[in-house]
Design an enzyme around this catalytic site. Structure first.
Site, PDB file in Angstrom:
ATOM      1  N   HIS A 204      -7.364   9.750  -2.046  1.00  0.00           N
ATOM      2  CA  HIS A 204      -6.739   9.798  -0.716  1.00  0.00           C
ATOM      3  C   HIS A 204      -7.593  10.534   0.332  1.00  0.00           C
ATOM      4  O   HIS A 204      -7.610  10.146   1.498  1.00  0.00           O
ATOM      5  CB  HIS A 204      -5.359  10.466  -0.844  1.00  0.00           C
ATOM      6  CG  HIS A 204      -4.350   9.996   0.143  1.00  0.00           C
ATOM      7  ND1 HIS A 204      -3.022   9.835  -0.151  1.00  0.00           N
ATOM      8  CD2 HIS A 204      -4.462   9.629   1.445  1.00  0.00           C
ATOM      9  CE1 HIS A 204      -2.373   9.402   0.913  1.00  0.00           C
ATOM     10  NE2 HIS A 204      -3.226   9.270   1.900  1.00  0.00           N
TER      11      HIS A 204
ATOM     12  N   LYS B 270      -2.540   5.861  -4.174  1.00  0.00           N
ATOM     13  CA  LYS B 270      -3.600   6.859  -3.932  1.00  0.00           C
ATOM     14  C   LYS B 270      -3.260   8.168  -4.624  1.00  0.00           C
ATOM     15  O   LYS B 270      -2.084   8.514  -4.755  1.00  0.00           O
ATOM     16  CB  LYS B 270      -3.742   7.116  -2.423  1.00  0.00           C
ATOM     17  CG  LYS B 270      -3.775   5.852  -1.609  1.00  0.00           C
ATOM     18  CD  LYS B 270      -3.894   6.085  -0.118  1.00  0.00           C
ATOM     19  CE  LYS B 270      -3.569   4.798   0.623  1.00  0.00           C
ATOM     20  NZ  LYS B 270      -2.133   4.597   0.894  1.00  0.00           N
TER      21      LYS B 270
ATOM     22  N   TYR C 285       3.362   9.591  -0.615  1.00  0.00           N
ATOM     23  CA  TYR C 285       4.396   8.958   0.237  1.00  0.00           C
ATOM     24  C   TYR C 285       5.787   9.103  -0.368  1.00  0.00           C
ATOM     25  O   TYR C 285       6.770   8.716   0.261  1.00  0.00           O
ATOM     26  CB  TYR C 285       4.103   7.455   0.455  1.00  0.00           C
ATOM     27  CG  TYR C 285       2.789   7.131   1.142  1.00  0.00           C
ATOM     28  CD1 TYR C 285       1.987   8.122   1.706  1.00  0.00           C
ATOM     29  CD2 TYR C 285       2.344   5.813   1.233  1.00  0.00           C
ATOM     30  CE1 TYR C 285       0.783   7.807   2.312  1.00  0.00           C
ATOM     31  CE2 TYR C 285       1.144   5.495   1.850  1.00  0.00           C
ATOM     32  CZ  TYR C 285       0.366   6.499   2.382  1.00  0.00           C
ATOM     33  OH  TYR C 285      -0.826   6.172   2.988  1.00  0.00           O
TER      34      TYR C 285
ATOM     35  N   ASP D 169       0.841  -1.201   0.000  1.00  0.00           N
ATOM     36  CA  ASP D 169       0.000   0.000   0.000  1.00  0.00           C
ATOM     37  C   ASP D 169       0.873   1.247   0.000  1.00  0.00           C
ATOM     38  O   ASP D 169       1.583   1.522   0.969  1.00  0.00           O
ATOM     39  CB  ASP D 169      -0.894   0.007   1.250  1.00  0.00           C
ATOM     40  CG  ASP D 169      -1.856   1.181   1.239  1.00  0.00           C
ATOM     41  OD1 ASP D 169      -2.958   1.017   0.692  1.00  0.00           O
ATOM     42  OD2 ASP D 169      -1.492   2.269   1.739  1.00  0.00           O
TER      43      ASP D 169
HETATM   44  N1  NAP Z   1      -5.177   6.622   3.690  1.00  0.00           N
HETATM   45  C1  NAP Z   1      -4.553   7.343   4.574  1.00  0.00           C
HETATM   46  O1  NAP Z   1      -4.812   8.557   4.742  1.00  0.00           O
HETATM   47  C2  NAP Z   1      -3.495   6.700   5.418  1.00  0.00           C
HETATM   48  C3  NAP Z   1      -3.008   7.360   6.554  1.00  0.00           C
HETATM   49  C4  NAP Z   1      -2.039   6.711   7.305  1.00  0.00           C
HETATM   50  C5  NAP Z   1      -1.578   5.460   6.933  1.00  0.00           C
HETATM   51  N2  NAP Z   1      -2.057   4.858   5.817  1.00  0.00           N
HETATM   52  C6  NAP Z   1      -1.575   3.515   5.379  1.00  0.00           C
HETATM   53  O2  NAP Z   1      -1.623   2.636   6.499  1.00  0.00           O
HETATM   54  C7  NAP Z   1      -0.326   2.105   6.746  1.00  0.00           C
HETATM   55  C8  NAP Z   1      -0.149   1.851   8.220  1.00  0.00           C
HETATM   56  O3  NAP Z   1      -0.290   3.040   8.984  1.00  0.00           O
HETATM   57  P1  NAP Z   1       0.891   3.677   9.824  1.00  0.00           P
HETATM   58  O4  NAP Z   1       2.149   3.284   9.212  1.00  0.00           O
HETATM   59  O5  NAP Z   1       0.752   5.115   9.901  1.00  0.00           O
HETATM   60  O6  NAP Z   1       0.635   3.076  11.274  1.00  0.00           O
HETATM   61  P2  NAP Z   1       0.815   1.627  11.934  1.00  0.00           P
HETATM   62  O7  NAP Z   1       1.038   0.594  10.905  1.00  0.00           O
HETATM   63  O8  NAP Z   1      -0.311   1.493  12.891  1.00  0.00           O
HETATM   64  O9  NAP Z   1       2.130   1.811  12.818  1.00  0.00           O
HETATM   65  C9  NAP Z   1       3.389   1.949  12.244  1.00  0.00           C
HETATM   66  C10 NAP Z   1       4.383   2.179  13.370  1.00  0.00           C
HETATM   67  O10 NAP Z   1       4.459   1.022  14.190  1.00  0.00           O
HETATM   68  C11 NAP Z   1       5.800   0.506  14.209  1.00  0.00           C
HETATM   69  N3  NAP Z   1       5.722  -0.956  14.147  1.00  0.00           N
HETATM   70  C12 NAP Z   1       5.392  -1.751  13.096  1.00  0.00           C
HETATM   71  N4  NAP Z   1       5.417  -3.037  13.425  1.00  0.00           N
HETATM   72  C13 NAP Z   1       5.771  -3.096  14.732  1.00  0.00           C
HETATM   73  C14 NAP Z   1       5.974  -4.142  15.641  1.00  0.00           C
HETATM   74  N5  NAP Z   1       5.806  -5.408  15.272  1.00  0.00           N
HETATM   75  N6  NAP Z   1       6.326  -3.838  16.916  1.00  0.00           N
HETATM   76  C15 NAP Z   1       6.469  -2.551  17.306  1.00  0.00           C
HETATM   77  N7  NAP Z   1       6.304  -1.499  16.476  1.00  0.00           N
HETATM   78  C16 NAP Z   1       5.954  -1.768  15.200  1.00  0.00           C
HETATM   79  C17 NAP Z   1       6.477   1.097  12.979  1.00  0.00           C
HETATM   80  O11 NAP Z   1       7.863   1.275  13.210  1.00  0.00           O
HETATM   81  P3  NAP Z   1       8.995   0.420  12.397  1.00  0.00           P
HETATM   82  O12 NAP Z   1       8.990   0.904  10.971  1.00  0.00           O
HETATM   83  O13 NAP Z   1      10.232   0.793  13.122  1.00  0.00           O
HETATM   84  O14 NAP Z   1       8.648  -1.027  12.539  1.00  0.00           O
HETATM   85  C18 NAP Z   1       5.775   2.459  12.860  1.00  0.00           C
HETATM   86  O15 NAP Z   1       6.366   3.389  13.740  1.00  0.00           O
HETATM   87  C19 NAP Z   1       0.602   3.162   6.157  1.00  0.00           C
HETATM   88  O16 NAP Z   1       1.915   2.713   5.927  1.00  0.00           O
HETATM   89  C20 NAP Z   1      -0.138   3.520   4.902  1.00  0.00           C
HETATM   90  O17 NAP Z   1       0.073   2.554   3.887  1.00  0.00           O
HETATM   91  C21 NAP Z   1      -3.019   5.458   5.065  1.00  0.00           C
END
Ligand code: NAP
Length: 290
Positions: free
Chosen positions: A110, A77, A52, A47
């Site tokens: 988005h 997106k 990004y 994704d």
């Molecule tokens: N549509 C939208 O507006 C929107 C907005 C936000 C996000 N997104 C999508 O959703 C995805 C996920 O959201 P997000 O990245 O913001 O939040 P998330 O996946 O809830 O959290 C990511 C954070 O958690 C850490 N993490 C990941 N696996 C872990 C584990 N096993 N143990 C401890 N920490 C861990 C990561 O650090 P490390 O990298 O150090 O592991 C990072 O700091 C995004 O990458 C994107 O593709 C979409």
């Protein structure tokens, strides 16, 4: 590690229920490395987004992996300045070039801003032309009137609505609103953007001990059983491996219910809607230049 699960979108396309999100993975090279790592482990869903600044890294990793194109599900997106009839069609053609792909599995709008209805008409055309296999929306939980307007003007209903969703925010209202259209919830911030308070909730610690898993794995497993498509981000190879290792155990219905009690309709993404357009517009130039 057992095989991950797939779910069927409302147009019959199958999507891996679990994928790698690459928001905040810094730059194309780091993204390429993270995606290659994930694909090696068995991830088949990535994704990304124009915003990004790493679609090129995703495209390179897919090419390098040697995995048949049809086995990998790629979502990207469009930013609101790319919305509008005629404009969105061209924006997706540019996206295809950045990703070095002949087609994209799914394109999402988005944010619910600007001419999202015009953009949707172009996405429908792109879908009919086979350049995009499924089309969807994101962040429409912020304004249900805009969601209604999009649905009223649609001839193809969104396959997903990607929105913030985790045990503190189950998006029940959105889920109910989308059920008639068979639009699935795709959970972003699935582990609360890495929030320790959520991850360290005692229920997750208790279940982690029971199943010999980590707290994060319990949360991700909850998403799978809740029916969400889930796309945790990580650029850390240890986390990438850990996050995928959730397909060899099952939470009981009682445990699912207990986790549901954490729902507090809490958001981590707190940009006030009145300021939304102004804030999103402040990224336009940088995104256009990527
Ligand atoms: N549509 C939208 O507006 C929107 C907005 C936000 C996000 N997104 C999508 O959703 C995805 C996920 O959201 P997000 O990245 O913001 O939040 P998330 O996946 O809830 O959290 C990511 C954070 O958690 C850490 N993490 C990941 N696996 C872990 C584990 N096993 N143990 C401890 N920490 C861990 C990561 O650090 P490390 O990298 O150090 O592991 C990072 O700091 C995004 O990458 C994107 O593709 C979409």
């Amino acid at each position: 590690m057992t095989q991950q699960t797939y779910v069927e979108l409302n147009n019959g396309v199958k999507i891996p229920q679990f994928g790698l999100g690459v928001f905040l993975v810094d730059g194309d090279d780091n993204t390429e490395n993270a995606v290659i790592e994930a694909l090696k482990l068995g991830y088949r869903h990535i994704d990304t987004a124009h915003a990004y600044f790493n679609e090129r890294g995703v495209g390179k990793a897919i090419k390098k992996s040697g995995i048949p194109r049809e086995e990998i599900f790629v979502t990207s997106k469009l930013w609101p300045f790319e919305f509008g009839e005629g404009i969105t069609y061209k924006a997706v053609e540019e996206m295809l070039k950045r990703l070095q792909l002949e087609y994209i599995d799914m394109v999402l709008l988005h944010h619910p801003m600007k001419d999202y209805v015009g953009a949707w008409k172009d996405l429908e055309k792109l879908n009919r032309d086979g350049k995009v296999k499924a089309i969807g929306i994101s962040n429409f939980d912020k304004d249900f009137e805009r969601l209604d307007k999009l649905l009223k003007n649609a001839t193809i209903y969104p396959a997903v609505c990607q929105s913030e969703c985790h045990p503190y925010q189950t998006q029940q209202k959105l889920r109910d609103a989308l059920a008639p259209y068979k639009t699935l919830i795709e959970a972003y911030y699935p582990i609360g953007h890495g929030d320790k308070t959520l991850i360290d909730e005692s229920i997750f610690t208790k279940l982690a001990q029971k199943y010999n898993k980590t707290n994060v794995q319990i949360i991700l497993r909850w998403h799978i059983q809740y029916g969400n498509i889930v796309i945790p981000k990580s650029s850390n190879p240890i986390h990438i491996k850990e996050n995928y290792d959730i397909f060899d155990f099952e939470l009981t219905p009682e445990e699912m219910e207990e986790i549901k009690k954490l729902d507090a309709a809490k958001y981590y993404f707190l940009v006030p809607f009145e300021k939304y357009e102004e804030i999103m517009d402040s990224y336009n130039e940088k995104i256009a230049n990527y």
